[in-house]
Scaffold this active site. Structure first.
Site, PDB file in Angstrom:
ATOM      1  N   ASP A 316       0.872  -1.118   0.125  1.00 37.88           N
ATOM      2  CA  ASP A 316      -0.051  -0.012  -0.047  1.00 37.88           C
ATOM      3  C   ASP A 316       0.710   1.236  -0.097  1.00 37.88           C
ATOM      4  OD1 ASP A 316      -2.357   1.748   0.277  1.00 37.88           O
ATOM      5  OD2 ASP A 316      -1.747   1.857   2.380  1.00 37.88           O
ATOM      6  N   ASP A 519      -1.046  -0.742   6.488  1.00 36.94           N
ATOM      7  CA  ASP A 519      -1.107  -0.156   7.639  1.00 36.94           C
ATOM      8  C   ASP A 519      -2.148  -0.985   8.804  1.00 36.94           C
ATOM      9  OD1 ASP A 519      -4.005   0.519   7.102  1.00 36.94           O
ATOM     10  OD2 ASP A 519      -3.397   2.585   6.719  1.00 36.94           O
ATOM     11  N   ASP A 523      -6.381  -1.612   5.069  1.00 38.78           N
ATOM     12  CA  ASP A 523      -6.137  -2.646   4.330  1.00 38.78           C
ATOM     13  C   ASP A 523      -6.403  -3.972   4.606  1.00 38.78           C
ATOM     14  OD1 ASP A 523      -5.034  -0.857   2.148  1.00 38.78           O
ATOM     15  OD2 ASP A 523      -3.433  -0.524   3.633  1.00 38.78           O
TER      16      ASP A 523
END
Length: 647
Positions: A316, A519, A523
């Protein structure tokens, strides 16, 4: 009151008996020999027999201890009690060494508990009261003096100073923290008087959660551990049956009953799978403890083994590869120089809560520039902010704000800024443009080194996934050295899950696995869909600690590469152990069946091999997961991104 001797005492008694028995046997003192050997059988054999019978009765499992005891009894029955005593002594010694070594691996993280201070200084009105750390509740204000350990998790409310977080995140450099910054239990306040507000009690603190997670991880067996235990139990039954069969075959071949029983006892020892069974957990437990000391928590051996097999990492962007907080990147001052420019624009943004305004204020503070005091500041929604009226009005904002004020922003000096994939904030007075700056999320200092280390470690594919705009993603990807096809932008959470699933399908046929790094909050679905989910910066996040298979307690991405290296090294050591243990067992069994291998030699080979695989696994305890922040002074609050001013 009589107490059962502990394992170390029993081993010492067995060694004493062995020395006494050997002296009596070779010195021609039968009474001394009998007394010494009897002590060995009692101290080394009786406890093992009790353990084996308890396991057989309660769990219906044939324990390896039973093989050793039966072999020693068989040796004594055929007139070789000294050799049986050697077997029991070495078995007792190796078991003690194994248990102490494995205990060291299990205790490596629990040592953090000793770092908790027993007392803390709680502010109660105008006085400071020394209270037990366990009595602290969320909302209490605690005073941290220089050199004091943080008693519980909290947030700094007053003061500014350096915190040593090595015990929690593994970060070697002190971290500069100020009001609003999180501090974790067991870290050390180095050089300032700080006030902190308690956010968690000791039962819910970072250390308590780390201990709980690592304890669960050590209890959760990896696939290779489950296989070795499954194999060991069934193989033990086969060895016992094989020894009985060998006894019958030796008799059929014309050996005497005494010699046949001796050879069967030797085979029983030679074929025992102790080394195979212990080879995997010795390495897994050592690696889990080494990783935890470096600020990386694995949710068990399965996660460790999965990470070793990872060949593709999906990251991410926001909050993982980048800081997740806007910073000023470029400044172009057309009039008055950068200092005057920053003073004016910081004065306009002084009361704004917008993230861009906060980034501008931090930049001014980092340079020691005070914000100009401006009257009648008014926000213009979706455009900017203005102070004053008419031609003398000072304003800052986006192109719409510039058009409102009649200012021309198509200036050659600003052309470079408007062409970048960043947010541009213009400063002007009336229709005159005074300059501009760009604000954007920026890469973590460890992002590029971390990805480079993964590539150097053999990771074949690295991709970036983000919901951000494509120009921003391309800029970040270019700074990370990613190919255009590895950059995926404008994604919804469901799109990330689909991409992770696609990667997983592509690699599964080639035996590789996919890791997703995020994180741990936004996600969660992608973390769950990947073969292994990795949460960044999880020290202060309960959600992150629970959402992923691996939790990086710091935000240093080079630790991810170090964890991947540790996982692969663990896999190599497990393979070494299994190959060595299997090879040694084949050699010993061959010697017992065809070359009249003496029982003491089989004992030394068996116990020595077991100790060697344990020591080989314990080498992982010396592994160090280190970040790559040479000479850097890392700060989390207040965080000040560096500024790059075009020449």
């Amino acid at each position: 009151m009589f107490r059962t001797p502990d394992e170390t005492t029993l081993t010492a008694l067995a060694l004493l008996g062995m020395i006494t028995g050997a002296a009596g046997s070779f010195g021609g003192v039968p009474l001394l020999a009998t007394a010494g050997l009897a002590l060995v059988y009692l101290a080394g054999g009786l406890p093992a027999a009790i353990r084996a019978l308890r396991s057989l009765w309660r769990e219906k499992l044939l324990d390896i201890d039973l093989l050793m005891v039966l072999a020693a009894i068989a040796a004594a029955a055929v007139g070789a009690p000294l050799e049986g005593a050697v077997l029991l002594t070495l078995f007792s010694l190796s078991t003690t060494l194994e248990n102490r070594a494995m205990g060291r691996a299990r205790r490596a993280v629990e040592a953090l508990m000793a770092l908790r201070p027993d007392t803390a200084l709680r502010r109660e009105g105008d006085i400071l009261a020394e209270v037990a750390s366990q009595s602290l509740e969320p909302g209490d204000i605690v005073v941290l003096r220089p050199g004091a350990r943080v008693p519980v998790d909290g947030v700094i409310t007053a003061g500014e100073g350096a915190i040593d977080e090595a015990t929690i995140t593994g970060e070697s450099m002190p971290v500069h923290k100020g009001p609003g910054a999180q501090v974790h239990e067991a870290t050390v306040n180095l050089n300032a008087v700080l006030d902190m507000r308690v956010t968690r009690s000791t039962a819910q603190s970072t250390v308590a959660r780390m201990i709980a997670l690592v304890t669960e991880a050590q209890a959760a067996r990896a696939p290779s551990e489950r296989f070795s235990a499954w194999f060991g139990q069934r193989y033990t039954v086969a060895v016992l049956a094989g020894a009985v069969l060998a006894f019958a075959v030796f008799l059929w071949l014309g050996r005497s009953p005494q010699e046949a029983l001796y050879r069967a006892a030797t085979l029983l020892v030679a074929a025992s799978p102790c080394a195979i069974v212990i080879s995997v957990p010795a390495a897994i437990l050592s690696a889990l403890s080494a990783a935890a000391r470096g600020g990386v928590l694995f949710k068990g051996g399965a996660a460790l083994e999965s990470l070793a097999a990872v060949r593709a990492f999906a990251f991410d962007k926001t909050g993982t590869l980048t800081t997740g907080r806007a910073g000023v990147l470029c400044i172009v001052a057309l009039e008055g120089g950068e200092e005057a420019f920053l003073a004016r624009i910081a004065g306009l943004q002084a009361q704004s809560e917008h993230p861009i305004a906060a980034a501008i204020r931090r930049e001014a503070e980092s340079r020691g520039i005070g914000a100009a005091e401006l009257p009648d500041v008014t926000a213009v929604p979706s455009e900017g902010i203005v102070s004053g009226e008419g031609a003398a009005a000072l304003w800052a904002g986006n192109p719409r704000m510039a058009r409102r004020m009649g200012a021309d922003i198509d200036l050659p000096a600003l052309a470079e800024l408007s062409g970048q994939a960043q947010t541009v904030v213009y400063l002007g007075q009336g229709s005159r443009v005074l300059g501009a700056l760009t604000v954007a999320d920026r890469l973590r200092d460890s992002a590029r080194p971390g990805l480079d280390a993964l590539r150097a470690g053999g990771v074949a594919q690295i991709v970036m996934m983000t919901g951000d705009r494509s120009p921003v993603a391309v800029r970040i990807g270019a700074e990370l050295g990613l190919r255009p096809e590895a950059i995926h932008a404008d994604l919804l959470p469901a799109d990330k899950v689909a991409l992770v699933a696609q990667l997983t399908t592509e690699l599964s046929g080639r035996g590789g696995k996919v890791a997703f790094v995020g994180d741990g909050v936004n996600d969660a679905a992608a973390l769950a869909r990947a073969d292994i989910g990795i949460a960044m910066g999880a020290a202060g996040s309960e959600v992150a600690l629970q959402a992923a298979d691996v939790a990086l307690l710091s935000d240093d991405l080079t630790r991810l590469a170090e964890a991947h290296r540790l996982a692969r090294r663990t896999a190599r050591i497990i393979r070494q152990n299994l190959i060595f243990a299997t090879g040694a067992m084949v050699i010993l069994v061959t010697g017992a069946l065809f070359f009249d291998l003496p029982l003491p030699v089989a004992v030394i080979g068996h116990e020595g091999g077991t100790v060697l695989v344990v020591l080989n696994g314990l080498r992982l305890l010396g592994d160090r997961i280190r970040g790559d922040r040479p000479g850097a002074r890392r700060a989390t609050a207040p965080a000040v991104p560096p500024t790059k001013t075009p020449a």
